[in-house]
Scaffold this motif. Structure first.
Motif, PDB file in Angstrom:
ATOM      1  N   ASP A 193     -16.486  -7.127  13.993  1.00 48.11           N
ATOM      2  CA  ASP A 193     -15.321  -7.986  14.190  1.00 48.11           C
ATOM      3  C   ASP A 193     -14.529  -8.061  12.883  1.00 48.11           C
ATOM      4  OD1 ASP A 193     -13.459  -9.851  14.897  1.00 48.11           O
ATOM      5  OD2 ASP A 193     -14.892 -11.405  15.483  1.00 48.11           O
ATOM      6  N   ARG A 194     -13.309  -7.547  12.887  1.00 56.03           N
ATOM      7  CA  ARG A 194     -12.502  -7.481  11.664  1.00 56.03           C
ATOM      8  C   ARG A 194     -11.737  -8.767  11.377  1.00 56.03           C
ATOM      9  NH1 ARG A 194     -10.234  -1.218  11.487  1.00 56.03           N
ATOM     10  NH2 ARG A 194     -12.063  -0.274  12.471  1.00 56.03           N
ATOM     11  N   VAL A 195     -11.739  -9.697  12.299  1.00 60.39           N
ATOM     12  CA  VAL A 195     -10.891 -10.890  12.176  1.00 60.39           C
ATOM     13  C   VAL A 195     -11.165 -11.647  10.882  1.00 60.39           C
ATOM     14  CG1 VAL A 195     -10.370 -13.144  13.189  1.00 60.39           C
ATOM     15  CG2 VAL A 195     -10.614 -11.144  14.669  1.00 60.39           C
ATOM     16  N   ARG A 196     -12.412 -11.735  10.473  1.00 62.53           N
ATOM     17  CA  ARG A 196     -12.775 -12.551   9.308  1.00 62.53           C
ATOM     18  C   ARG A 196     -12.584 -11.802   7.984  1.00 62.53           C
ATOM     19  NH1 ARG A 196     -18.270 -16.310   8.962  1.00 62.53           N
ATOM     20  NH2 ARG A 196     -17.651 -17.488   7.101  1.00 62.53           N
ATOM     21  N   LEU A 197     -12.326 -10.516   8.032  1.00 57.77           N
ATOM     22  CA  LEU A 197     -12.170  -9.720   6.818  1.00 57.77           C
ATOM     23  C   LEU A 197     -10.775  -9.888   6.242  1.00 57.77           C
ATOM     24  CD1 LEU A 197     -13.888  -6.446   8.087  1.00 57.77           C
ATOM     25  CD2 LEU A 197     -14.947  -8.323   6.805  1.00 57.77           C
ATOM     26  N   ASP A 198     -10.648  -9.676   4.932  1.00 59.59           N
ATOM     27  CA  ASP A 198      -9.331  -9.859   4.314  1.00 59.59           C
ATOM     28  C   ASP A 198      -8.413  -8.687   4.651  1.00 59.59           C
ATOM     29  OD1 ASP A 198      -9.074  -7.879   1.923  1.00 59.59           O
ATOM     30  OD2 ASP A 198     -11.053  -8.758   1.625  1.00 59.59           O
ATOM     31  N   ALA A 199      -7.110  -8.939   4.568  1.00 63.90           N
ATOM     32  CA  ALA A 199      -6.108  -7.969   5.020  1.00 63.90           C
ATOM     33  C   ALA A 199      -6.176  -6.664   4.245  1.00 63.90           C
ATOM     34  CB  ALA A 199      -4.710  -8.585   4.903  1.00 63.90           C
ATOM     35  N   LYS A 200      -6.420  -6.730   2.931  1.00 64.72           N
ATOM     36  CA  LYS A 200      -6.481  -5.514   2.123  1.00 64.72           C
ATOM     37  C   LYS A 200      -7.627  -4.622   2.573  1.00 64.72           C
ATOM     38  CE  LYS A 200      -5.806  -2.635  -1.270  1.00 64.72           C
ATOM     39  NZ  LYS A 200      -4.683  -1.652  -1.216  1.00 64.72           N
ATOM     40  N   LEU A 201      -8.787  -5.209   2.832  1.00 63.70           N
ATOM     41  CA  LEU A 201      -9.935  -4.432   3.286  1.00 63.70           C
ATOM     42  C   LEU A 201      -9.659  -3.821   4.659  1.00 63.70           C
ATOM     43  CD1 LEU A 201     -12.800  -3.392   3.051  1.00 63.70           C
ATOM     44  CD2 LEU A 201     -13.636  -5.636   3.799  1.00 63.70           C
ATOM     45  N   ILE A 202      -9.064  -4.582   5.549  1.00 63.85           N
ATOM     46  CA  ILE A 202      -8.744  -4.064   6.884  1.00 63.85           C
ATOM     47  C   ILE A 202      -7.783  -2.882   6.778  1.00 63.85           C
ATOM     48  CG2 ILE A 202      -7.634  -4.597   9.084  1.00 63.85           C
ATOM     49  CD1 ILE A 202      -8.648  -7.483   8.754  1.00 63.85           C
ATOM     50  N   ASP A 203      -6.789  -2.997   5.915  1.00 67.03           N
ATOM     51  CA  ASP A 203      -5.841  -1.888   5.725  1.00 67.03           C
ATOM     52  C   ASP A 203      -6.565  -0.631   5.234  1.00 67.03           C
ATOM     53  OD1 ASP A 203      -3.700  -3.402   6.539  1.00 67.03           O
ATOM     54  OD2 ASP A 203      -3.025  -3.893   4.500  1.00 67.03           O
ATOM     55  N   LEU A 204      -7.476  -0.798   4.281  1.00 70.45           N
ATOM     56  CA  LEU A 204      -8.231   0.345   3.751  1.00 70.45           C
ATOM     57  C   LEU A 204      -9.106   0.969   4.831  1.00 70.45           C
ATOM     58  CD1 LEU A 204      -9.258  -1.080   0.263  1.00 70.45           C
ATOM     59  CD2 LEU A 204      -7.711   0.838   0.675  1.00 70.45           C
ATOM     60  N   MET A 205      -9.723   0.133   5.669  1.00 74.88           N
ATOM     61  CA  MET A 205     -10.548   0.628   6.764  1.00 74.88           C
ATOM     62  C   MET A 205      -9.710   1.452   7.739  1.00 74.88           C
ATOM     63  SD  MET A 205     -12.677  -2.941   7.241  1.00 74.88           S
ATOM     64  CE  MET A 205     -13.371  -2.593   8.855  1.00 74.88           C
ATOM     65  N   ASN A 206      -8.548   0.917   8.094  1.00 76.32           N
ATOM     66  CA  ASN A 206      -7.664   1.625   9.019  1.00 76.32           C
ATOM     67  C   ASN A 206      -7.199   2.957   8.427  1.00 76.32           C
ATOM     68  OD1 ASN A 206      -7.806  -0.445  10.912  1.00 76.32           O
ATOM     69  ND2 ASN A 206      -5.981  -1.477  10.132  1.00 76.32           N
ATOM     70  N   GLU A 207      -6.863   2.943   7.137  1.00 75.60           N
ATOM     71  CA  GLU A 207      -6.396   4.164   6.482  1.00 75.60           C
ATOM     72  C   GLU A 207      -7.483   5.230   6.434  1.00 75.60           C
ATOM     73  OE1 GLU A 207      -5.044   2.881   2.680  1.00 75.60           O
ATOM     74  OE2 GLU A 207      -3.373   1.684   3.494  1.00 75.60           O
ATOM     75  N   LEU A 208      -8.723   4.821   6.163  1.00 78.59           N
ATOM     76  CA  LEU A 208      -9.818   5.781   6.094  1.00 78.59           C
ATOM     77  C   LEU A 208     -10.117   6.361   7.477  1.00 78.59           C
ATOM     78  CD1 LEU A 208     -11.896   7.205   4.357  1.00 78.59           C
ATOM     79  CD2 LEU A 208     -13.449   5.271   4.717  1.00 78.59           C
TER      80      LEU A 208
END
Length: 251
Positions: free
Chosen positions: A115-130
């Motif tokens: 569940d990505r909801v609790r993660l910070d926006a920068k980390l989510i962006d990096l996950m999506n980019e990878l």
């Protein structure tokens, strides 16, 4: 978007007793104890453990492992100290930035579950980019479970399934054990053949509860930062000698 092909147990039944695991899942435990034994802070152990991931990933093609799923951070890990949680989140961001090029070069496709909801926006962006960067790769499928819990995953999947029933997209009488996996985070992955837990603990800690119903397990004493190619290869070779009946009886 095309409907994904959902793996079934048939993927595994086709394996012979001498075939190694196609999908290995690992509970990477023991980083904190490894650091404590050396008189260092727990985060020192987590950084050492992160370095082990590349070695295991690079071993996969040599031993026929096509899918590797690693348990990086559980929904229960938020209970740890604020310092450790913040340090782990920083480590995840640094890992993605540092390893992205190597993963792409090696042909690794990366997916994140949880569940990505609790993660910070920068980390989510990096996950999506990878995920986007490695989407065309196929040498190894690396799945990283981040803010993941098996019960949480099933609960989220059930909510989506229930919504489809409420919207008339799915009839209640058509719901069976083949339906729910289509709503799980792992819907594009085969079930794990082998689950390894390091550090001597003999429990599954809410990891891939649905998917590992017929998995083989290995609970080993090695702390994760000490786990490497040789032991990984040995465990996968040992799996090949196990008899897999899935509730049946071999003639």
């Amino acid at each position: 978007m095309a409907t994904p092909t959902i793996p079934t147990k048939d993927n595994h039944i086709k394996h012979t007793p001498h075939t190694g695991p196609r999908h290995v899942a690992i509970i990477m435990d023991g980083n904190g104890r490894w650091a404590t034994q050396r008189g260092r802070p727990r985060l020192f152990g987590h950084h050492a453990g992160a370095r082990r991931v590349r070695e295991v990933v690079e071993t996969c093609p040599d031993i026929g492992v096509k899918y590797l799923t690693i348990f990086a951070f559980s929904t229960e890990n938020w209970k740890r100290t604020q310092v450790e949680v913040a340090g782990l989140m920083n480590l995840f961001r640094r890992y993605i930035i540092k390893e992205a090029r190597a993963l792409q070069h090696f042909g690794v496709r990366v997916r994140f579950i949880g569940d990505r909801v609790r993660l910070d926006a920068k980390l989510i962006d990096l996950m999506n980019e990878l995920e986007e960067l490695t989407a065309g790769n196929s040498v190894v499928n690396l799945t990283i479970a981040l803010n993941y819990g098996g019960r949480d995953e099933v609960a989220r999947a059930t909510k989506r399934l229930a919504q489809d029933v409420a919207d008339g997209k799915l009839l209640p009488e058509n719901v069976d054990e083949e339906t729910l996996p289509k709503y799980l985070d792992t819907y594009v992955l085969p079930d794990p053949d082998l689950v390894i837990r390091t550090s001597g603990e003999a429990r599954i800690s809410n990891f891939l509860l649905w998917q590992s119903a017929y998995s083989e397990y290995e609970f080993i004493d090695t702390l994760w930062p000490d786990f490497g190619r040789e032991e990984f290869t040995s465990l996968c070779a040992g799996y090949g000698g196990r008899e897999r009946r899935f509730g049946g009886v071999n003639s």
